[in-house]
Design a protein around this motif. Structure first.
Motif, PDB file in Angstrom:
ATOM      1  N   VAL A 200       0.834  -1.198   0.000  1.00  0.00           N
ATOM      2  CA  VAL A 200       0.000   0.000   0.000  1.00  0.00           C
ATOM      3  C   VAL A 200       0.871   1.250   0.000  1.00  0.00           C
ATOM      4  O   VAL A 200       0.623   2.206  -0.745  1.00  0.00           O
ATOM      5  N   ALA A 201       1.921   1.249   0.826  1.00  0.00           N
ATOM      6  CA  ALA A 201       2.815   2.404   0.891  1.00  0.00           C
ATOM      7  C   ALA A 201       3.497   2.651  -0.451  1.00  0.00           C
ATOM      8  O   ALA A 201       3.630   3.804  -0.886  1.00  0.00           O
ATOM      9  N   GLN A 202       3.904   1.592  -1.114  1.00  0.00           N
ATOM     10  CA  GLN A 202       4.556   1.749  -2.421  1.00  0.00           C
ATOM     11  C   GLN A 202       3.590   2.313  -3.455  1.00  0.00           C
ATOM     12  O   GLN A 202       3.975   3.127  -4.298  1.00  0.00           O
ATOM     13  N   ASP A 203       2.334   1.863  -3.390  1.00  0.00           N
ATOM     14  CA  ASP A 203       1.333   2.393  -4.323  1.00  0.00           C
ATOM     15  C   ASP A 203       1.140   3.896  -4.112  1.00  0.00           C
ATOM     16  O   ASP A 203       1.058   4.668  -5.069  1.00  0.00           O
ATOM     17  N   TYR A 204       1.068   4.306  -2.851  1.00  0.00           N
ATOM     18  CA  TYR A 204       0.872   5.728  -2.592  1.00  0.00           C
ATOM     19  C   TYR A 204       2.096   6.553  -2.993  1.00  0.00           C
ATOM     20  O   TYR A 204       1.960   7.701  -3.427  1.00  0.00           O
ATOM     21  N   GLU A 205       3.277   5.986  -2.865  1.00  0.00           N
ATOM     22  CA  GLU A 205       4.473   6.695  -3.315  1.00  0.00           C
ATOM     23  C   GLU A 205       4.373   7.007  -4.809  1.00  0.00           C
ATOM     24  O   GLU A 205       4.708   8.118  -5.254  1.00  0.00           O
ATOM     25  N   LEU A 206       3.921   6.024  -5.575  1.00  0.00           N
ATOM     26  CA  LEU A 206       3.745   6.247  -7.009  1.00  0.00           C
ATOM     27  C   LEU A 206       2.654   7.270  -7.285  1.00  0.00           C
ATOM     28  O   LEU A 206       2.808   8.162  -8.130  1.00  0.00           O
ATOM     29  N   ARG A 207       1.539   7.141  -6.590  1.00  0.00           N
ATOM     30  CA  ARG A 207       0.399   8.024  -6.857  1.00  0.00           C
ATOM     31  C   ARG A 207       0.711   9.469  -6.503  1.00  0.00           C
ATOM     32  O   ARG A 207       0.280  10.400  -7.199  1.00  0.00           O
ATOM     33  N   VAL A 208       1.464   9.683  -5.423  1.00  0.00           N
ATOM     34  CA  VAL A 208       1.855  11.040  -5.036  1.00  0.00           C
ATOM     35  C   VAL A 208       2.697  11.689  -6.129  1.00  0.00           C
ATOM     36  O   VAL A 208       2.575  12.888  -6.409  1.00  0.00           O
ATOM     37  N   LEU A 209       3.528  10.904  -6.771  1.00  0.00           N
ATOM     38  CA  LEU A 209       4.375  11.431  -7.845  1.00  0.00           C
ATOM     39  C   LEU A 209       3.609  11.638  -9.144  1.00  0.00           C
ATOM     40  O   LEU A 209       3.864  12.616  -9.866  1.00  0.00           O
ATOM     41  N   LEU A 210       2.670  10.738  -9.446  1.00  0.00           N
ATOM     42  CA  LEU A 210       2.088  10.702 -10.786  1.00  0.00           C
ATOM     43  C   LEU A 210       0.710  11.346 -10.921  1.00  0.00           C
ATOM     44  O   LEU A 210       0.390  11.922 -11.968  1.00  0.00           O
ATOM     45  N   GLU A 211      -0.144  11.214  -9.915  1.00  0.00           N
ATOM     46  CA  GLU A 211      -1.520  11.708 -10.077  1.00  0.00           C
ATOM     47  C   GLU A 211      -1.601  13.229 -10.262  1.00  0.00           C
ATOM     48  O   GLU A 211      -2.354  13.697 -11.132  1.00  0.00           O
ATOM     49  N   PRO A 212      -0.860  14.036  -9.488  1.00  0.00           N
ATOM     50  CA  PRO A 212      -0.917  15.481  -9.754  1.00  0.00           C
ATOM     51  C   PRO A 212      -0.454  15.826 -11.170  1.00  0.00           C
ATOM     52  O   PRO A 212      -1.039  16.707 -11.821  1.00  0.00           O
TER      53      PRO A 212
END
Length: 355
Positions: A200-212
């Motif tokens: 879950v933490a790894q997924d959020y790391e990616l999303r924080v970088l990519l979603e914005p």
């Protein structure tokens, strides 16, 4: 959980409490879709005069044109007969009615795709294959299971449960593998889960970088109407949070994390984000397990993103999305801890826990 909202599971379970098999639900849904499409296409062709009055329509030939079984064709014929567009007669099948509703003489000739308004066979219908129609039920089962442990998916039992071939199950599972929901072991077993705090933490790391970044890229093509509708839905949820269930929360999350990003031209970027949406599984399972409603903080964070988009301030919207993702990360880890102590939910028989 990828892009679709999760339906309630209705599979045979390993408990004493019987449940309605998904095979009935899936086939009935598919049949309803098919007979309605067939009915509408035939009705249009008859009303527009493409089909000569008196033409004898038989279930078999029409089923072959539409690429389906005879069951939905029979239902479509019955509906057209009730509408007065088809007549019964002493022979097999139905007669196409005359424009004035009279019963014409039988005309025995083949029905062509052109008469139905098709440029080529079945092109307008795109009826789902077996693997397509079972895909979402499989996805729902896997998405719920992985929050509770490590499972093997038995192809044979899945095929029996859905009433399809193993190849259809294999094709659907291959699609789930593309989204990271399942994997295949060295022994060709289909495996799912477990969903860990680290994952879950790894997924959020990616999303924080990519979603914005994806929101910035998608923003120029977002319609004002879509943003206004999403904002109105969030405002309604804030006013009446008790009216929003687990599936409603999932729809709100899908709007923010999928729909608003979908116009970004970099499809590899969107694909990577898609693979990192597994935390939505934890949240959906959590709210469903406890029959909870959305938290005010989550809704306010959503509103901040949408309010900035309505104001035309994409920088503020991207910053608000970042704030929401950091807060959601903490909330999701807390929910995962709670789910870890819950008993295993009722799951389909083809989902076999690995001890």
């Amino acid at each position: 959980m990828t892009r679709s909202a999760r339906a309630a599971l209705k599979q045979p379970t390993r408990t004493d409490k019987p449940a309605e098999p998904v095979i009935d639900t899936v086939i009935d849904t598919d049949t309803r879709l098919r007979y309605r499409l067939i009915h509408d296409q035939l009705k249009s062709a008859i009303v527009l005069g493409r089909i000569v009055p008196g033409l004898v329509l038989l279930e078999g030939p029409v089923a072959r044109i539409f690429g389906t079984s005879r069951v939905p064709v029979r239902k479509a014929f019955e509906m057209l007969h009730a509408d007065g567009l088809l007549h019964t007669f002493e022979g097999r099948g139905y007669l196409v009615a005359s424009p004035d509703g009279s019963v014409p003489e039988p005309v025995r000739a083949p029905l062509s795709e052109a008469e139905l308004g098709f440029e080529q066979a079945q092109a307008p219908l795109e009826l789902p294959s077996n693997s397509e129609r079972i895909y979402h039920a499989l996805e729902a089962a896997v998405s719920i299971a992985i929050a509770f442990g490590h499972y093997r998916i038995d192809e044979s039992l899945a095929a029996e449960s859905f009433g399809v071939s193993r190849s259809a199950v294999r094709e659907a599972l291959s699609r789930l593998r593309d989204f990271g929901l399942v994997e295949k072991s060295a022994y060709s077993h289909w495996l799912a889960g477990p969903l860990t705090a680290r994952a879950v933490a790894q997924d959020y790391e990616l999303r924080v970088l990519l979603e914005p970044a994806a929101l910035r890229a998608s923003y120029p093509k977002l319609s004002r109407e879509m943003i206004e509708n999403a904002f109105a839905e969030i405002e309604g949820a804030i006013r009446a949070p008790d009216s929003i269930d687990a599936d409603g929360i999932q729809r709100l999350e899908t709007t923010l994390h999928v729909d608003l990003l979908q116009h970004a031209p970099n499809k590899k970027l969107l694909g990577t984000i898609d693979h990192a949406l597994m935390p939505l599984t934890v949240n959906h399972a959590f709210f469903h397990a406890f029959n909870l409603h959305p938290e005010p903080a989550t809704l306010v964070e959503h509103r901040a993103v949408l309010r900035s988009l309505l104001d035309g301030n994409i920088d503020a919207a991207a910053d608000a999305l970042l704030v929401h993702l950091h807060a959601a990360h903490k909330r999701t880890l807390q929910r995962l801890k709670v789910l870890a102590v819950l008993p295993e939910p009722d799951l389909p028989v083809y989902m076999q826990r690995i001890i």
